[in-house]
Design a protein around this motif. Sequence first.
Motif, PDB file in Angstrom:
ATOM      1  N   LEU A 140       4.912  89.937  52.213  1.00 42.21           N
ATOM      2  CA  LEU A 140       6.035  89.234  52.840  1.00 42.21           C
ATOM      3  C   LEU A 140       7.219  90.184  53.062  1.00 42.21           C
ATOM      4  O   LEU A 140       7.893  90.121  54.099  1.00 42.21           O
ATOM      5  CB  LEU A 140       6.461  88.047  51.983  1.00 42.21           C
ATOM      6  N   PHE A 155      -1.839  81.864  53.024  1.00 42.89           N
ATOM      7  CA  PHE A 155      -0.956  83.021  53.204  1.00 42.89           C
ATOM      8  C   PHE A 155      -1.780  84.277  53.525  1.00 42.89           C
ATOM      9  O   PHE A 155      -1.444  85.030  54.435  1.00 42.89           O
ATOM     10  CB  PHE A 155      -0.129  83.273  51.940  1.00 42.89           C
ATOM     11  N   LEU A 201       9.827  89.259  56.022  1.00 42.56           N
ATOM     12  CA  LEU A 201      10.119  87.847  55.775  1.00 42.56           C
ATOM     13  C   LEU A 201      10.963  87.606  54.527  1.00 42.56           C
ATOM     14  O   LEU A 201      11.604  86.562  54.411  1.00 42.56           O
ATOM     15  CB  LEU A 201       8.808  87.054  55.684  1.00 42.56           C
TER      16      LEU A 201
END
Length: 123
Positions: free
Chosen positions: A93, A50, A98
């Motif tokens: 994120l 990530f 996202l």
Amino acid sequence: MKPYEIFTAAGKEYKAKITALSAVEFEEKLNCGIIDALNRISQLRYLADFYFAALKPLNPEIKTKNDVLTLIDDYMSGGGTLEELQDTLMEILHTSGLINQEAIDVTKKFKEKQKESLKESLK
């Protein structure tokens, strides 16, 4: 919304944002959706994937996952924890578009319940 998050390791700041291209590369590598992979972030190898997806687009010095693992080592040597890395990832994120704020809030509540449960089991 902010254009990116800041990740600091060994006194240096890095811009962090998952772009569409880095998300697709991540998904192709892990053969699953980026959101589906969130259940794996307790494992450092996936957390590093990530962070590689988030750091590579805006930091030309980040070329490999090993570069990210070195940053994670530096971060943890400086007193950072795996839990803090996970929390920062959730912010990345969100900034990347996202996940929404509700997902972050739910995650925080879940972690609080886990901590309470752990405390109870250690008594």
